[in-house]
Write a protein that holds these residues in place. Structure first.
Motif, PDB file in Angstrom:
ATOM      1  N   GLU A  85     -44.545  40.858  87.933  1.00 15.29           N
ATOM      2  CA  GLU A  85     -44.202  41.576  86.684  1.00 15.29           C
ATOM      3  C   GLU A  85     -42.831  41.130  86.168  1.00 15.29           C
ATOM      4  O   GLU A  85     -42.479  41.370  85.016  1.00 15.29           O
ATOM      5  N   ARG A 115     -41.937  37.836  86.667  1.00 13.98           N
ATOM      6  CA  ARG A 115     -42.106  36.387  86.799  1.00 13.98           C
ATOM      7  C   ARG A 115     -41.449  35.863  88.096  1.00 13.98           C
ATOM      8  O   ARG A 115     -40.843  34.813  88.131  1.00 13.98           O
ATOM      9  N   GLY A 150     -36.092  32.285  88.625  1.00 14.31           N
ATOM     10  CA  GLY A 150     -34.666  32.183  88.954  1.00 14.31           C
ATOM     11  C   GLY A 150     -34.062  33.527  89.303  1.00 14.31           C
ATOM     12  O   GLY A 150     -34.757  34.451  89.720  1.00 14.31           O
ATOM     13  N   LEU A 164     -32.061  38.487  86.204  1.00 20.67           N
ATOM     14  CA  LEU A 164     -31.016  38.732  85.193  1.00 20.67           C
ATOM     15  C   LEU A 164     -30.734  40.221  85.051  1.00 20.67           C
ATOM     16  O   LEU A 164     -29.612  40.620  84.749  1.00 20.67           O
ATOM     17  N   PHE A 198     -28.451  40.688  88.188  1.00 23.71           N
ATOM     18  CA  PHE A 198     -27.264  39.828  88.330  1.00 23.71           C
ATOM     19  C   PHE A 198     -26.382  39.814  87.084  1.00 23.71           C
ATOM     20  O   PHE A 198     -25.235  39.376  87.154  1.00 23.71           O
ATOM     21  N   LEU A 226     -23.988  34.000  94.579  1.00 24.61           N
ATOM     22  CA  LEU A 226     -24.337  32.577  94.589  1.00 24.61           C
ATOM     23  C   LEU A 226     -24.183  31.991  95.991  1.00 24.61           C
ATOM     24  O   LEU A 226     -25.031  31.224  96.466  1.00 24.61           O
ATOM     25  N   GLN A 228     -30.252  26.395  83.477  1.00 24.30           N
ATOM     26  CA  GLN A 228     -28.943  27.052  83.640  1.00 24.30           C
ATOM     27  C   GLN A 228     -27.984  26.677  82.510  1.00 24.30           C
ATOM     28  O   GLN A 228     -27.207  27.495  82.041  1.00 24.30           O
ATOM     29  N   LEU A 243     -27.661  28.805  79.632  1.00 22.91           N
ATOM     30  CA  LEU A 243     -26.953  30.075  79.887  1.00 22.91           C
ATOM     31  C   LEU A 243     -25.461  29.811  80.115  1.00 22.91           C
ATOM     32  O   LEU A 243     -24.742  30.659  80.628  1.00 22.91           O
ATOM     33  N   GLY A 250     -26.268  26.995  90.663  1.00 21.34           N
ATOM     34  CA  GLY A 250     -25.277  27.712  91.482  1.00 21.34           C
ATOM     35  C   GLY A 250     -25.787  28.089  92.854  1.00 21.34           C
ATOM     36  O   GLY A 250     -25.134  28.796  93.607  1.00 21.34           O
ATOM     37  N   PHE A 264     -30.937  37.523  76.366  1.00 17.91           N
ATOM     38  CA  PHE A 264     -32.252  37.617  77.017  1.00 17.91           C
ATOM     39  C   PHE A 264     -32.593  39.072  77.319  1.00 17.91           C
ATOM     40  O   PHE A 264     -33.678  39.553  77.017  1.00 17.91           O
TER      41      PHE A 264
HETATM   42  C1  LIG Z   1     -27.974  30.224  89.950  1.00 21.06           C
HETATM   43  C2  LIG Z   1     -29.307  30.585  89.443  1.00 21.06           C
HETATM   44  C3  LIG Z   1     -29.183  31.236  88.123  1.00 21.06           C
HETATM   45  C4  LIG Z   1     -28.817  32.686  88.225  1.00 21.06           C
HETATM   46  O1  LIG Z   1     -28.963  33.296  89.280  1.00 21.06           O
HETATM   47  O2  LIG Z   1     -28.450  33.231  87.180  1.00 21.06           O
HETATM   48  C5  LIG Z   1     -30.466  31.203  87.380  1.00 21.06           C
HETATM   49  O3  LIG Z   1     -31.550  31.316  87.903  1.00 21.06           O
HETATM   50  S1  LIG Z   1     -30.271  30.986  85.688  1.00 21.06           S
HETATM   51  C6  LIG Z   1     -31.905  31.227  85.049  1.00 21.06           C
HETATM   52  C7  LIG Z   1     -32.252  32.678  85.042  1.00 21.06           C
HETATM   53  N1  LIG Z   1     -33.605  32.820  84.566  1.00 21.06           N
HETATM   54  C8  LIG Z   1     -33.928  32.806  83.272  1.00 21.06           C
HETATM   55  O4  LIG Z   1     -33.104  32.709  82.394  1.00 21.06           O
HETATM   56  C9  LIG Z   1     -35.383  32.927  82.932  1.00 21.06           C
HETATM   57  C10 LIG Z   1     -35.639  34.091  82.024  1.00 21.06           C
HETATM   58  N2  LIG Z   1     -37.069  34.248  81.791  1.00 21.06           N
HETATM   59  C11 LIG Z   1     -37.745  33.464  80.918  1.00 21.06           C
HETATM   60  O5  LIG Z   1     -37.232  32.543  80.318  1.00 21.06           O
HETATM   61  C12 LIG Z   1     -39.212  33.782  80.748  1.00 21.06           C
HETATM   62  O6  LIG Z   1     -39.413  35.096  81.252  1.00 21.06           O
HETATM   63  C13 LIG Z   1     -40.153  32.826  81.492  1.00 21.06           C
HETATM   64  C14 LIG Z   1     -40.142  31.466  80.801  1.00 21.06           C
HETATM   65  C15 LIG Z   1     -39.758  32.708  82.930  1.00 21.06           C
HETATM   66  C16 LIG Z   1     -41.591  33.411  81.430  1.00 21.06           C
HETATM   67  O7  LIG Z   1     -41.920  33.725  80.088  1.00 21.06           O
HETATM   68  P1  LIG Z   1     -43.169  34.684  79.791  1.00 21.06           P
HETATM   69  O8  LIG Z   1     -43.322  34.758  78.302  1.00 21.06           O
HETATM   70  O9  LIG Z   1     -44.310  34.317  80.653  1.00 21.06           O
HETATM   71  O10 LIG Z   1     -42.694  36.113  80.334  1.00 21.06           O
HETATM   72  P2  LIG Z   1     -41.663  37.137  79.636  1.00 21.06           P
HETATM   73  O11 LIG Z   1     -40.448  36.425  79.161  1.00 21.06           O
HETATM   74  O12 LIG Z   1     -42.406  38.010  78.701  1.00 21.06           O
HETATM   75  O13 LIG Z   1     -41.201  38.011  80.908  1.00 21.06           O
HETATM   76  C17 LIG Z   1     -42.132  38.873  81.547  1.00 21.06           C
HETATM   77  C18 LIG Z   1     -41.305  39.916  82.252  1.00 21.06           C
HETATM   78  O14 LIG Z   1     -40.523  39.294  83.304  1.00 21.06           O
HETATM   79  C19 LIG Z   1     -39.149  39.573  83.086  1.00 21.06           C
HETATM   80  N3  LIG Z   1     -38.369  38.429  83.557  1.00 21.06           N
HETATM   81  C20 LIG Z   1     -38.690  37.122  83.391  1.00 21.06           C
HETATM   82  N4  LIG Z   1     -37.730  36.343  83.941  1.00 21.06           N
HETATM   83  C21 LIG Z   1     -36.797  37.177  84.484  1.00 21.06           C
HETATM   84  C22 LIG Z   1     -35.581  36.994  85.201  1.00 21.06           C
HETATM   85  N5  LIG Z   1     -35.115  35.796  85.510  1.00 21.06           N
HETATM   86  N6  LIG Z   1     -34.882  38.093  85.577  1.00 21.06           N
HETATM   87  C23 LIG Z   1     -35.340  39.335  85.284  1.00 21.06           C
HETATM   88  N7  LIG Z   1     -36.505  39.607  84.622  1.00 21.06           N
HETATM   89  C24 LIG Z   1     -37.206  38.512  84.232  1.00 21.06           C
HETATM   90  C25 LIG Z   1     -39.017  39.801  81.604  1.00 21.06           C
HETATM   91  O15 LIG Z   1     -37.846  40.535  81.339  1.00 21.06           O
HETATM   92  C26 LIG Z   1     -40.288  40.575  81.329  1.00 21.06           C
HETATM   93  O16 LIG Z   1     -40.103  41.891  81.823  1.00 21.06           O
HETATM   94  P3  LIG Z   1     -40.344  43.147  80.855  1.00 21.06           P
HETATM   95  O17 LIG Z   1     -39.921  44.319  81.661  1.00 21.06           O
HETATM   96  O18 LIG Z   1     -41.805  43.088  80.539  1.00 21.06           O
HETATM   97  O19 LIG Z   1     -39.481  42.888  79.644  1.00 21.06           O
END
Ligand SMILES: CC[C@H](C(=O)O)C(=O)SCCNC(=O)CCNC(=O)[C@H](O)C(C)(C)COP(=O)(O)OP(=O)(O)OC[C@H]1O[C@@H](n2cnc3c(N)ncnc32)[C@H](O)[C@@H]1OP(=O)(O)O
Length: 252
Positions: A22, A24, A63, A66, A69, A82, A133, A136, A141, A248
């Motif tokens: 839920e 991802r 990842g 968010l 973190f 990290l 990354q 952002l 990291g 985001f």
């Molecule tokens: C050093 C590592 C670094 C760090 O720790 O910060 C990183 O990992 S940086 C990168 C962090 N991750 C992101 O920026 C990815 C964010 N998510 C997305 O871009 C999209 O969700 C994606 C492409 C993974 C999937 O897209 P899709 O359309 O299939 O799904 P939704 O966007 O509608 O998301 C569904 C649901 O999941 C929640 N979600 C997705 N990714 C994250 C995340 N990284 N952290 C927390 N929650 C996440 C999103 O909020 C939706 O939840 P909802 O409650 O329905 O709004």
């Protein structure tokens, strides 16, 4: 729902599944606890290989979580998280047994770092993956930039990191990030990919993996990861990063 599932299978595979579809399969502190548990279990004699995958068919791992973190504001607060996750990925890299990232779906940011710490990356034909990354306003990291520089040609690794974009399965294979693209059941395809290795004695697999661990240690991977973590922590506290994360979190 438990944030991860750990299953030891009869053929010596230990399968760790991030179980937060839920979200991802975003990594939070509970998933980190699970990875530490999996890495300890993987050292047991009856385990030949460790497979890491995600629940559902949408995402392997999105990842860092968010929603938890983004509360980390300062360099020191970011460094603590990290540093913990980079230590986990170093343990994964240095596990003296073969490891596989079974990419059942999208992998972004730290999800690609997790995959880079594994020896093999095999993915569904629908996969999209990228080190986003940079979008952002931070770098990798968790060590993923260092691992990538050890596993891909330098120009390919640099391109993936600096483009901070998503690539499809064919592009990822072309760049050398993926070893196999599959359609159908992930675990079945994973077993098929591993079937020749699985028939060998665990000690043989361990001896070969140890050759690569020695190479990475001699290349100063641990020190380089420490610097990567510090670089990311410094950028993390910047306004640009917090702004992008807020975007985001508050998107409609
Ligand atoms: C050093 C590592 C670094 C760090 O720790 O910060 C990183 O990992 S940086 C990168 C962090 N991750 C992101 O920026 C990815 C964010 N998510 C997305 O871009 C999209 O969700 C994606 C492409 C993974 C999937 O897209 P899709 O359309 O299939 O799904 P939704 O966007 O509608 O998301 C569904 C649901 O999941 C929640 N979600 C997705 N990714 C994250 C995340 N990284 N952290 C927390 N929650 C996440 C999103 O909020 C939706 O939840 P909802 O409650 O329905 O709004």
């Amino acid at each position: 729902m438990k944030p991860y599932i750990l299953e030891a299978q009869d053929d010596g595979l230990l399968v760790f599944t991030i179980n937060r579809p839920e979200k991802r399969n975003a990594i939070n502190y509970e998933v980190m606890d699970g990875l530490e548990e999996a890495l300890a279990k993987a050292l047991e004699d009856q385990i030949k290989m460790l497979v890491i995958t995600g629940a559902g068919d949408r995402a392997f791992c999105s990842g860092g979580d968010l929603s938890s973190f983004h509360q980390l504001r300062t360099e020191d607060e970011a460094f603590e998280m990290l540093n913990r996750m980079s230590a986990i990925l170093l343990k994964l890299l240095f596990l003296p047994k073969p490891t596989v990232a079974l990419m059942n779906g999208t992998a972004v940011g730290g999800g690609c770092e997790l995959a880079s710490a594994c020896d093999f990356r095999i993915a569904s034909s629908k996969v999209l993956a990228g080190f986003i990354q940079g979008t952002l306003a931070i770098t990798t990291g968790w060590g993923g930039g260092t691992f990538l520089s050890e596993k891909l040609q330098p120009a390919q690794a640099m391109k993936m990191l600096m483009e901070a974009q998503l690539y499809d399965a064919e592009q990822l294979k072309e760049m050398g990030f993926l070893q196999l693209i599959f359609s159908g059941d992930p675990i079945e395809n994973c077993r098929h990919f591993l079937n020749r290795m699985l028939v060998l004695e665990g000690d043989v697999l361990k001896a070969y993996k140890t050759m690569f661990i020695k190479k990475w240690m001699e290349a100063g991977v641990e020190e380089r990861v420490k610097q990567e973590v510090r670089n990311c922590a410094v950028l993390w506290q910047g306004e640009a990063h917090h702004r992008q994360v807020e975007k985001f979190i508050n998107r409609q």
